[in-house]
Scaffold this motif. Structure first.
Motif, PDB file in Angstrom:
ATOM      1  N   SER A  13       0.826  -1.206   0.000  1.00  0.00           N
ATOM      2  CA  SER A  13       0.000   0.000   0.000  1.00  0.00           C
ATOM      3  C   SER A  13       0.862   1.259   0.000  1.00  0.00           C
ATOM      4  CB  SER A  13      -0.962  -0.002   1.188  1.00  0.00           C
ATOM      5  OG  SER A  13      -0.249   0.061   2.401  1.00  0.00           O
ATOM      6  N   MET A  14       1.978   1.270   0.702  1.00  0.00           N
ATOM      7  CA  MET A  14       2.870   2.423   0.699  1.00  0.00           C
ATOM      8  C   MET A  14       3.486   2.632  -0.680  1.00  0.00           C
ATOM      9  SD  MET A  14       4.806   2.047   4.306  1.00  0.00           S
ATOM     10  CE  MET A  14       5.060   3.693   4.911  1.00  0.00           C
ATOM     11  N   GLY A  16       2.140   1.739  -3.495  1.00  0.00           N
ATOM     12  CA  GLY A  16       1.059   2.202  -4.365  1.00  0.00           C
ATOM     13  C   GLY A  16       0.789   3.680  -4.182  1.00  0.00           C
ATOM     14  N   LEU A  17       0.776   4.152  -2.941  1.00  0.00           N
ATOM     15  CA  LEU A  17       0.566   5.573  -2.681  1.00  0.00           C
ATOM     16  C   LEU A  17       1.723   6.415  -3.202  1.00  0.00           C
ATOM     17  CD1 LEU A  17      -0.970   5.476   0.892  1.00  0.00           C
ATOM     18  CD2 LEU A  17      -2.122   6.059  -1.245  1.00  0.00           C
ATOM     19  N   ALA A  18       2.925   5.901  -3.084  1.00  0.00           N
ATOM     20  CA  ALA A  18       4.083   6.638  -3.587  1.00  0.00           C
ATOM     21  C   ALA A  18       4.027   6.740  -5.106  1.00  0.00           C
ATOM     22  CB  ALA A  18       5.368   5.959  -3.146  1.00  0.00           C
ATOM     23  N   CYS A  20       1.300   6.817  -6.953  1.00  0.00           N
ATOM     24  CA  CYS A  20       0.249   7.778  -7.304  1.00  0.00           C
ATOM     25  C   CYS A  20       0.724   9.206  -7.098  1.00  0.00           C
ATOM     26  CB  CYS A  20      -1.005   7.536  -6.460  1.00  0.00           C
ATOM     27  SG  CYS A  20      -1.874   6.020  -6.867  1.00  0.00           S
ATOM     28  N   ALA A  21       1.499   9.434  -6.077  1.00  0.00           N
ATOM     29  CA  ALA A  21       1.951  10.782  -5.770  1.00  0.00           C
ATOM     30  C   ALA A  21       2.981  11.277  -6.777  1.00  0.00           C
ATOM     31  CB  ALA A  21       2.551  10.820  -4.365  1.00  0.00           C
ATOM     32  N   SER A  22       3.680  10.370  -7.453  1.00  0.00           N
ATOM     33  CA  SER A  22       4.738  10.800  -8.358  1.00  0.00           C
ATOM     34  C   SER A  22       4.296  10.874  -9.807  1.00  0.00           C
ATOM     35  CB  SER A  22       5.930   9.848  -8.235  1.00  0.00           C
ATOM     36  OG  SER A  22       5.543   8.565  -8.686  1.00  0.00           O
ATOM     37  N   SER A  23       3.029  10.651 -10.108  1.00  0.00           N
ATOM     38  CA  SER A  23       2.573  10.700 -11.505  1.00  0.00           C
ATOM     39  C   SER A  23       2.039  12.081 -11.837  1.00  0.00           C
ATOM     40  CB  SER A  23       1.504   9.628 -11.750  1.00  0.00           C
ATOM     41  OG  SER A  23       0.372   9.911 -10.967  1.00  0.00           O
TER      42      SER A  23
END
Length: 76
Positions: A13-14, A16-18, A20-23
């Motif tokens: 999950s971490m 995946g969140l990382a 999403c934040a970098s796109s």
């Protein structure tokens, strides 16, 4: 066993969140590619005058806390 499953779920999950934040998506944006008209915000004086006259006839004392705004062309 439970601890390793929890750790694996947390790690996935971490990641995946990382991802999403970098796109960002701003790589194709060019600041000079679009020309925007020069505008500014101004009080909508005509609307305010109509409302104040309406309230004055009814004996209401009006104080504008957040006056209505409009977008107008910038004078240069």
């Amino acid at each position: 066993m439970k601890m390793s499953v929890r750790m694996a779920v947390l790690t996935v999950s971490m990641l995946g969140l990382a991802a999403c934040a970098s796109s960002g998506g701003t790589t194709s944006y060019s600041a000079g590619s679009q020309s925007h008209p020069q505008t500014r915000m101004s009080n909508n004086e005509a609307y305010m005058a109509r409302i104040e006259a309406y309230d004055r006839r009814r004996g209401i004392d009006l104080t504008w806390v957040n006056p209505p705004r409009e977008i107008v062309a910038k004078d240069e």
